[in-house]
Design a protein around this motif. Structure first.
Motif, PDB file in Angstrom:
ATOM      1  N   UNK A 190      59.368 -15.333   7.757  1.00 13.73           N
ATOM      2  CA  UNK A 190      59.872 -16.271   6.749  1.00 13.73           C
ATOM      3  C   UNK A 190      58.972 -17.496   6.795  1.00 13.73           C
ATOM      4  N   UNK A 191      58.351 -17.830   5.672  1.00  6.12           N
ATOM      5  CA  UNK A 191      57.324 -18.870   5.675  1.00  6.12           C
ATOM      6  C   UNK A 191      57.285 -19.584   4.333  1.00  6.12           C
ATOM      7  N   UNK A 192      56.904 -20.857   4.364  1.00  8.81           N
ATOM      8  CA  UNK A 192      56.731 -21.602   3.112  1.00  8.81           C
ATOM      9  C   UNK A 192      55.422 -21.235   2.427  1.00  8.81           C
ATOM     10  N   UNK A 193      54.462 -20.757   3.202  1.00  9.74           N
ATOM     11  CA  UNK A 193      53.162 -20.387   2.640  1.00  9.74           C
ATOM     12  C   UNK A 193      52.813 -18.971   3.068  1.00  9.74           C
ATOM     13  N   UNK A 194      52.003 -18.311   2.284  1.00  9.66           N
ATOM     14  CA  UNK A 194      51.563 -16.962   2.643  1.00  9.66           C
ATOM     15  C   UNK A 194      50.577 -17.059   3.786  1.00  9.66           C
ATOM     16  N   UNK A 195      50.824 -16.383   4.895  1.00 14.68           N
ATOM     17  CA  UNK A 195      49.940 -16.508   6.057  1.00 14.68           C
ATOM     18  C   UNK A 195      48.586 -15.862   5.799  1.00 14.68           C
ATOM     19  N   UNK A 196      47.536 -16.385   6.428  1.00  9.80           N
ATOM     20  CA  UNK A 196      46.182 -15.822   6.241  1.00  9.80           C
ATOM     21  C   UNK A 196      45.970 -14.567   7.078  1.00  9.80           C
ATOM     22  N   UNK A 197      46.692 -13.523   6.749  1.00  7.54           N
ATOM     23  CA  UNK A 197      46.609 -12.230   7.429  1.00  7.54           C
ATOM     24  C   UNK A 197      45.977 -11.211   6.478  1.00  7.54           C
ATOM     25  N   UNK A 198      45.514 -10.082   6.996  1.00  6.47           N
ATOM     26  CA  UNK A 198      44.891  -9.057   6.125  1.00  6.47           C
ATOM     27  C   UNK A 198      45.927  -8.325   5.279  1.00  6.47           C
ATOM     28  N   UNK A 199      46.634  -9.085   4.453  1.00  8.61           N
ATOM     29  CA  UNK A 199      47.760  -8.525   3.704  1.00  8.61           C
ATOM     30  C   UNK A 199      47.320  -7.510   2.670  1.00  8.61           C
ATOM     31  N   UNK A 200      46.143  -7.747   2.051  1.00  8.73           N
ATOM     32  CA  UNK A 200      45.684  -6.801   1.028  1.00  8.73           C
ATOM     33  C   UNK A 200      45.512  -5.405   1.623  1.00  8.73           C
ATOM     34  N   UNK A 201      44.914  -5.349   2.806  1.00  9.75           N
ATOM     35  CA  UNK A 201      44.721  -4.046   3.467  1.00  9.75           C
ATOM     36  C   UNK A 201      46.059  -3.417   3.817  1.00  9.75           C
ATOM     37  N   UNK A 202      46.975  -4.236   4.316  1.00  5.15           N
ATOM     38  CA  UNK A 202      48.280  -3.697   4.702  1.00  5.15           C
ATOM     39  C   UNK A 202      49.072  -3.250   3.479  1.00  5.15           C
TER      40      UNK A 202
END
Length: 913
Positions: A159-171
């Motif tokens: 749960x976050x106010x901002x989208x975390x800088x993780x490899x979300x596109x790949x996931x």
């Protein structure tokens, strides 16, 4: 000591709106690993997740984060503590590892946590609330690793106010992520009604509830703005009836929510604030400095904070209120308004925005804006100025795309852009396309010099870049002399140009020296490449040069120095070029070196973490030289762990690619065939091992390290076949060169095999003396695992060696490892794809050239009806490798397509009818 209250899940407010439709999205399912609940403050993120956790029957660990948790050890201590608090057992080793000061302690703790979760087997849920407090790049990378290797059944919710800088596109491509964004958090009409009546305690008439819900599309923030735009304000506290909420305009139409916000919010703002919104709409992201520059004012930070306070569709991108962005729909509406009312001002604002982005180092973002505006002359100028740094920073593919978007005449008229295209293709490993482009570029430059073109001096500077590319192409042809001559000429000319090329040139020089086996000179050149790469801000060159430098230091016997080199280079790149929203910049050489270092230190789990990112490149297709290196270290790790069949498969693939694609590799890759032979020896097939290697006088290797490795394997085979005298003759010749050139790893192996050869001749005393030399040399260097990889006879001799029974940590660790190896009753289980069954009649093949094991596997998978991509996935090789195996298969069978191949194979007895 950990604060236990951070592990307590918030108690659900009985008045809160129940969100069953969202709770069902949060529920675990295969293959999902991550729930991502992203929204600004006040969207009900924590309430939603707490409600869901209170109703699930699976074990759940909760962690409420704060600004103090943005430190790797503290973050992972609390995350592990959350699991312990929730009842997960077996985490003592994790806590112990986090107390160590070793650089890989956190990685080891994460690996252990993953293993504990896998062993536990329960469908755990982990909730991390307020994840926006976690900003550190190192934690983001570690958390990415944690998600990548989670066992099945584990679900993590952020749960976050901002989208975390993780490899979300790949996931997301892998269907691992369930996104719950503000659109999904939007209330239905019934939820909206209950929100006003039950949660807020406001007595809103039914028709107004329906109107607000319809007008705002259930978005809570927009509902609040609706009330503000209507001039009304609720005065009641939650749970208390109130009737003084002023009615909003109920003239509802079908406009999108952005149109609504534009009409009902922008038009009702003070003129000064509305002007700020319109002036900054051209910014893809906003910060005070950018807004001040394009507006010619100094109050932008106050304006941004005012917008944030009023919840005017401004989304924070950090937790320091420095960077923001508008909601896309809101920004689009603002852009439409200003372009309609004042197109000239809109143009100037866009231009100032791009100039600020370029001036402040946001080059890629600035160029993207120019390309979006289709201002081709401006794009050509900016690429000519910044393209080189972008390419060497790892953005060669976007640069190629931008160049392709330019009109042909702009590229033809610009030698700089043509040179950028050459560099982009070079870093994209498309070297087969470079020769004609270089010839064309040289013609243009010659004409400019002959015609005294105003940029004739720049044309001369580009000649050095062209020479440097030619030197790399010469290496692919094994034309070492031309490569060396061209590289040295570039070094002579380079100080007279304005082009920062020293790092790339010294890297090429390091490759030349490494190819000759001159490790000391190669090390010196690569140290210069790293140093100049840092000055020139070329992170990809720094990583590659540092990685090859570490590879050399490892082979020379300085394992600790090699690890320090990797660590220092990685730290510099992460400090200057880390962008967690982008894929992490990695180097084949560096990750391969780290894999070998930790494998040799008998830490296979850590080695596997450095190998894992490289395997993605193998699956997706990579440059052939990198493919061979990756498969080599992958095979070596499998060999060390006793997974011999898997090692054989990947090493056969490496040898095949290295042989077929030699003209596309700028260096001689490691001797995969030498390691392959050792695998066959390990499974008791010495004749097969001998067939891999060729005769001792084979001149196929130009790199002395590879030639030594091949000869050592030949000596091992001769010992296995009962020819120790022949082995001794080979090894005697190798010792002087290995000592002279500090090939210390090979020297240890030479002495070990030499000792075994002597013992096979009944010369036990001489054998022990030779082994004693090997042990002393290895102890100084820190080698460990290579002893356990030798033959059982040699390991038995080592266990009785007096030198190893002397006190000392290294001695004790090595003896323990050798005894464990001797006590193993069976090889480790295979982790590779099972090889399909082939008919036993295949051994009597009438073909002029027999099918290899890989070709037989491909044939069986074709027979099962698999497509090429499926075959590649099952064999864990690149699709291009499968195509190569099929071509070879067709050639040997004398057929042209699949059906003919299967029919021919059945006739020959390769497949059962």
């Amino acid at each position: 000591m950990l604060l236990n209250t951070k592990f307590l899940r918030p108690t659900s407010d009985p008045r809160a709106v129940s969100r069953e439709r969202l709770s069902s999205l949060l529920a675990p399912r295969n293959p999902k690993r991550l729930n991502l609940v992203i929204a600004p403050a006040g969207f009900g993120k924590t309430t939603l997740v707490a409600q869901w956790c209170s109703r699930t029957s699976s074990p759940a660990a909760w962690l409420s984060l704060d600004e103090h948790d943005d430190e790797p050890r503290r973050f992972w201590q609390y995350l592990i503590g959350a699991f312990e608090h929730a009842g997960l057992a077996g985490l003592a080793e994790c806590r112990k590892q986090l107390t160590q000061n070793a650089g890989e302690a956190v990685t080891a703790a994460i690996t252990t946590l993953v293993n504990v979760l896998a062993a536990d087997g329960s469908p755990w849920n982990l909730v991390l609330d307020d994840f926006h407090f976690i900003r550190g790049h190192e934690i983001q990378r570690q958390f990415s690793y944690f998600i990548d290797y989670l066992p099945p059944g584990i679900t993590v919710t952020l749960a976050s106010r901002t989208e975390p800088p993780l490899p979300l596109a790949r996931w997301r491509v892998r269907c691992w992520v369930q996104d719950i964004h503000p659109g999904l958090l939007a209330f239905s009409e019934d939820e909206c009604r209950r929100f006003f009546h039950e949660t807020m305690g406001l007595n809103i008439p039914e028709d107004e509830v329906r109107a607000i819900c319809s007008r705002t599309e259930g978005w809570v923030a927009a509902m609040q703005l609706s009330a503000l735009s209507g001039g009304g304000q609720a005065t009641a506290t939650p749970g208390t009836p109130a009737t003084n909420l002023k009615s909003v305009n109920l003239d509802v139409d079908e406009r999108q929510i952005s149109d609504y916000v534009l009409a009902e919010v922008l038009d009702q703002q003070p003129e000064e604030l509305a002007r700020f919104l319109l002036d900054t709409a051209c910014c893809p992201r906003l910060c005070a400095s950018l807004c001040n520059t394009i507006r010619g004012a100094q109050d932008s930070q106050q304006k941004l904070e005012q917008l944030l306070t009023q919840n005017l569709f401004l989304i924070p991108l950090d937790t320091q209120n420095q960077w923001f962005r508008y909601h896309d729909l809101f920004r689009d509406a603002l852009l439409q308004r200003i372009e309609l009312k004042d197109p000239e001002r809109a143009f100037q604002l866009r231009k100032k925005t791009v100039e600020w982005l370029l001036d402040h180092g946001h080059v890629q973002e600035g160029i993207t804006q120019i390309a979006h505006q289709r201002d081709w002359p401006w794009l050509a100028r900016v690429l000519a100025e910044h393209g080189n740094n972008l390419i060497h920073g790892g953005y060669h593919l976007p640069v190629l795309d931008w160049i392709r978007s330019l009109p042909d005449e702009l590229v033809k008229d610009s030698p700089q852009l043509q040179m950028l295209r050459v560099w982009g293709l070079f870093f994209a490993n498309r070297v087969d396309m470079l020769e004609p482009l270089l010839l064309s570029l040289e013609d243009v430059l010659d004409r400019r010099v002959a015609d005294s073109h105003p940029d004739a001096e720049g044309a001369l500077g580009l000649q050095s870049e062209i020479s440097l590319i030619h030197s790399y192409l010469a290496r692919t042809r094994s034309d070492d002399k031309s490569a060396s001559d061209l590289t040295k000429q570039v070094l002579k000319d380079i100080d007279h140009t304005q082009i920062p090329l020293k790092s790339v040139t010294y890297y090429g020089l390091g490759l030349d020296y490494y190819g000759k086996g001159d490790l000391a000179d190669a090390e010196e050149a690569l140290q210069s490449a790293v140093r100049y790469g840092q000055v020139e801000r070329k992170p990809s060159t720094v990583l590659s040069s540092g990685g090859l430098l570490a590879w050399i230091q490892y082979n020379r016997g300085d394992i600790d120095l090699a690890l320090d080199t990797c660590t220092e280079v990685r730290r510099w790149v992460d400090q200057h070029y880390a962008d967690p929203s982008q894929p992490r910049l990695i180097s084949c050489w560096q990750n391969s070196s780290l894999t070998e270092i930790y494998r040799e230190r008998n830490e296979p789990q850590v080695a596997a973490t450095h190998l894992a990112p490289l395997l993605e490149h193998v699956k997706g297709g990579t440059e052939p030289g990198q493919h061979v290196i990756i498969q080599y270290v992958r095979g070596h790790l499998a060999f060390s762990e006793g997974r011999f069949q898997e090692a054989i498969e990947v090493l056969e693939d490496a040898a095949d690619v290295g042989r077929r694609r030699r003209d596309h590799i700028v260096f001689e890759p490691p001797a995969s065939s030498a390691l392959l032979a050792r695998c066959f020896l390990a499974i008791g097939q010495p004749e097969q091992a001998r067939a891999c290697l060729g005769p001792p006088d084979d001149d196929k290797f130009t790199n002395p390290l590879n030639r030594e490795q091949n000869l050592i394997s030949i000596a091992r085979v001769m010992v296995s076949l009962g020819q120790p005298e022949n082995a001794q003759e080979i090894l005697e010749k190798l010792i002087p060169d290995a000592e002279r050139h500090s090939h210390n790893r090979h020297l240890v192996e030479i002495l070990l095999v030499y000792g075994e050869a002597l013992d096979c001749q009944g010369r036990r005393e001489e054998a022990l003396e030779m082994l004693d030399r090997a042990v002393k040399k290895a102890a100084n260097a820190g080698f460990m695992r290579l002893f356990a990889e030798e033959s059982p006879r040699l390991r038995a001799l080592l266990l009785n060696l007096p030198a190893l029974n002397a006190p000392g940590t290294w001695n004790a660790t090595l003896v323990s490892m050798l005894r464990q190896q001797e006590g193993s009753s069976a090889p480790a289980p295979e982790a590779s794809t099972p090889v399909p069954v082939i008919s036993a009649n295949a051994g009597a093949s009438p073909l002029q050239e027999p099918l290899s094991q890989r070709e037989m596997q491909v044939l069986a998978l074709i027979n099962e009806g698999h497509a090429n991509k499926e075959i590649a996935a099952k064999m864990e090789v690149a699709p291009a490798t499968v195509k190569a195996h099929i071509r070879n298969l067709y050639g040997k069978l004398g057929v042209g397509r699949r059906t003919e191949a299967l029919a021919r194979a059945r006739n020959l007895g390769f497949l059962e009818s």
